[in-house]
Structures are given as C-alpha cells and as structure tokens.
Design a protein around this motif. Structure first.
Motif, PDB file in Angstrom:
ATOM      1  N   MET A  26       4.074  -1.744   3.286  1.00 43.86           N
ATOM      2  CA  MET A  26       5.122  -0.883   3.823  1.00 43.86           C
ATOM      3  C   MET A  26       6.307  -0.802   2.859  1.00 43.86           C
ATOM      4  O   MET A  26       6.543  -1.712   2.059  1.00 43.86           O
ATOM      5  N   ARG A  27       7.028   0.300   2.899  1.00 46.15           N
ATOM      6  CA  ARG A  27       8.311   0.414   2.205  1.00 46.15           C
ATOM      7  C   ARG A  27       9.364  -0.089   3.173  1.00 46.15           C
ATOM      8  O   ARG A  27       9.710   0.573   4.152  1.00 46.15           O
ATOM      9  N   ASN A  43       3.701  -1.296  -3.581  1.00 44.19           N
ATOM     10  CA  ASN A  43       4.489  -2.510  -3.766  1.00 44.19           C
ATOM     11  C   ASN A  43       3.833  -3.461  -4.768  1.00 44.19           C
ATOM     12  O   ASN A  43       4.512  -4.108  -5.557  1.00 44.19           O
ATOM     13  N   TYR A  44       2.512  -3.543  -4.705  1.00 47.70           N
ATOM     14  CA  TYR A  44       1.791  -4.403  -5.643  1.00 47.70           C
ATOM     15  C   TYR A  44       1.957  -3.876  -7.072  1.00 47.70           C
ATOM     16  O   TYR A  44       2.164  -4.664  -8.002  1.00 47.70           O
ATOM     17  N   TYR A  45       1.862  -2.577  -7.235  1.00 48.87           N
ATOM     18  CA  TYR A  45       2.026  -1.976  -8.556  1.00 48.87           C
ATOM     19  C   TYR A  45       3.438  -2.228  -9.083  1.00 48.87           C
ATOM     20  O   TYR A  45       3.615  -2.576 -10.254  1.00 48.87           O
ATOM     21  N   TYR A  46       4.434  -2.081  -8.212  1.00 41.66           N
ATOM     22  CA  TYR A  46       5.818  -2.293  -8.635  1.00 41.66           C
ATOM     23  C   TYR A  46       6.032  -3.740  -9.055  1.00 41.66           C
ATOM     24  O   TYR A  46       6.682  -4.014 -10.071  1.00 41.66           O
ATOM     25  N   PHE A  47       5.459  -4.680  -8.287  1.00 36.14           N
ATOM     26  CA  PHE A  47       5.655  -6.094  -8.615  1.00 36.14           C
ATOM     27  C   PHE A  47       4.948  -6.461  -9.919  1.00 36.14           C
ATOM     28  O   PHE A  47       5.492  -7.182 -10.757  1.00 36.14           O
ATOM     29  N   GLY A 248       9.156  -5.522   1.205  1.00 35.50           N
ATOM     30  CA  GLY A 248       7.819  -5.039   0.874  1.00 35.50           C
ATOM     31  C   GLY A 248       7.320  -5.582  -0.450  1.00 35.50           C
ATOM     32  O   GLY A 248       6.212  -6.121  -0.544  1.00 35.50           O
ATOM     33  N   VAL A 249       8.126  -5.458  -1.502  1.00 34.19           N
ATOM     34  CA  VAL A 249       7.728  -5.951  -2.821  1.00 34.19           C
ATOM     35  C   VAL A 249       7.621  -7.473  -2.818  1.00 34.19           C
ATOM     36  O   VAL A 249       6.713  -8.041  -3.435  1.00 34.19           O
ATOM     37  N   ALA A 250       8.528  -8.137  -2.127  1.00 36.23           N
ATOM     38  CA  ALA A 250       8.474  -9.598  -2.061  1.00 36.23           C
ATOM     39  C   ALA A 250       7.203 -10.059  -1.343  1.00 36.23           C
ATOM     40  O   ALA A 250       6.577 -11.045  -1.750  1.00 36.23           O
TER      41      ALA A 250
END
Length: 280
Positions: A26-27, A43-47, A248-250
């Motif tokens: 989720m965002r 989120n996985y891609y951003y992390f 979300g990213v965390a």
C-alpha cells in the motif's frame, strides 16, 4: 493440550507479518494519511533502488562478518586461557561474561562518552600519553567504532558458550598427548579445536541472527552517518518508518530484511550446522 499455546504463538507471528505484508503493498505515509492506495510492488522497488540500500547491505555484511570473526577468535583464545586453573579464576570468568548482560544503549553510551571521546575519552588520554594525536573514531573510522562496540558485547557470549564446552573436554586425551611429546600448539590444533567446532557453529548461527538486527548501537552513537557509512538494513528501515514516515516502504524493507535473514539462516544450517551432527 498444547493447541491453545500453538494457536497463540501462530497469532503472535502471523498477525504482525500479515499487517506488514499488507502495508508493503500500500501507499501509506503518515504525513499524508488520506493519500493511500494499492501500489503493488512499487514499495519494494523504491526500497531496493534507494541509494542507501547498497550501502546498508554492504555495511550489514561487513559488520556481521567482522564481529563474528572477532568473537570466534577471541572467544576460543579466552576460553582456552581461562580453562587453566589459577587464583581468582571464578571472578575473572564473571567479569569476562558481564558485558553481555549490559543493555546495548548503555554500552554504546559508555563507549561513546567515556572510551572513544576524542577529547576526554580513555583512548584519547592513552594516545596523548604516548605523544600521538587522539583519533576521532566516530568521524574518521565510524564503522570500526561500531564493530568495536558490538564485538565487546558479543565476545562474552562466545566465551560463555566455548568456556562451557571446554568443561566436557576429556583431560585424559590431553595428558596422553603430552606424554607422547605433543606441545601446546599441537594439543590445541588436534584436540581442543576439533572439540570446540560444534559450539563454534552454535555461536556463529545465533550471533548471525542477532547481528543482522543491530540498531541501538548505531542509533546511539553515529545515527547511521557520516552519510551512509554506518547505515545497516535495520537502521535504513528505521529511517523510512520514523524519519520519513513512509510506512509502506518501511514495511517492504522489513520483509526484505526477513527474507535475507532466512536465507542466511538456511545457508548457515546447511553449511555450518553439519558440525552439530559430525563426530570427531
């Protein structure tokens, strides 16, 4: 009869994991609570593409590997030394394992303010006594300082495990080896070290799991800096969650850390865990 306990344990594990998986898809940023929605694997891609991820991974591996090496080497040497009978051995043993029972935050503060402080620290006083310039450890060698602090905490654990294992070593084998002309080095290499391989494997597996999640020492001393010099995966996840408020990213980072920890545990069980069943 054990069903209630098993169900409670499953709920204890599954509910937080399910919520983490949900938020990772989720965002959801605490600064914009109304702006949320399903984003899939974004989120996985951003992390994974975050500039700090590569540094966090390398720092995590470097920290874990260095502390394991120091713990095993010093643990074996100290365990062998204190296995000999001498006056005050009981007091020495208690003092050797006492750092393991000190809280990580307290330990980090002691090292930061009393030992490694470049102005008033003990190390700085020793440096000045010999006419050398004191080192600002947390600026010049931040990762080295973290490794020293964490090693000081975890070497006692290795000493405790290996010291206990030394109690079961057959003294008759050592006596027979001495009668055959074997020296201390030969006895250590062919009798003591093979006997310690199983506890060493246990020390490596247990410490690896805990060292992957080192956080308090970094937070208390360097704050992950300078830059990303001491940022590991645990601190990077904290940064996303409580500094950038991006849940979300965390959450995605937390799941990636869980996967990495499971891969490490699987490899250790397959490679090192064989020592637990081998006979010497």
């Amino acid at each position: 009869m054990v069903s209630p306990s098993v169900l409670m344990l499953l709920a204890w594990m599954i509910i937080p994991l399910s919520m983490t998986i949900y938020f990772s898809l989720m965002r959801y940023n605490l600064l914009y609570p109304t702006d949320e929605g399903f984003v899939g694997l974004e989120n996985y891609y951003y992390f994974l593409t975050d500039p700090g991820f590569t540094a966090g991974m390398s720092n995590t591996l470097w920290l874990v590997g260095s502390v394991l090496l120091i713990s095993v080497v010093l643990g074996v040497l100290i365990a062998v030394l204190v296995d000999n009978v001498f006056w005050g051995r009981g007091i020495v043993r208690v003092m050797l394992i006492s750092p393991f029972f000190i809280m990580p935050t307290v330990s980090a503060l002691v090292w930061k303010n009393l030992l490694l402080n470049p102005v008033s620290g003990v190390f700085a006083a020793i440096w000045r006594f010999f006419g050398a310039q004191p080192i600002d450890w947390f600026t010049q060698y931040p990762m080295g300082a973290i490794i020293m602090i964490v090693s000081w905490q975890w070497v006692p654990f290795a000493v405790l495990m290996l010291m206990t294992a030394m109690q079961s070593l057959d003294q008759e084998q050592k006596d027979a080896a001495r009668l055959d002309g074997a020296g201390p080095i030969a006895i250590f290499r062919h009798i003591t070290l093979p006997h310690l391989m199983r506890p060493i494997a246990v020390v490596v597996m247990i410490q690896t799991i805990f060292l992957l999640a080192i956080f308090a020492e970094i937070f208390t001393t360097t704050g992950g800096g300078p830059g990303y010099e001491t940022t590991n995966l645990a601190f990077l996840i904290y940064t996303q969650a409580l500094l950038e408020f991006d849940v979300g990213v965390a959450s995605a980072g937390g799941l990636i850390a869980v996967i990495i920890a499971n891969i490490a545990a699987f490899m250790l069980i397959r490679i090192i865990g064989k020592n637990l069943t081998e006979k010497y």
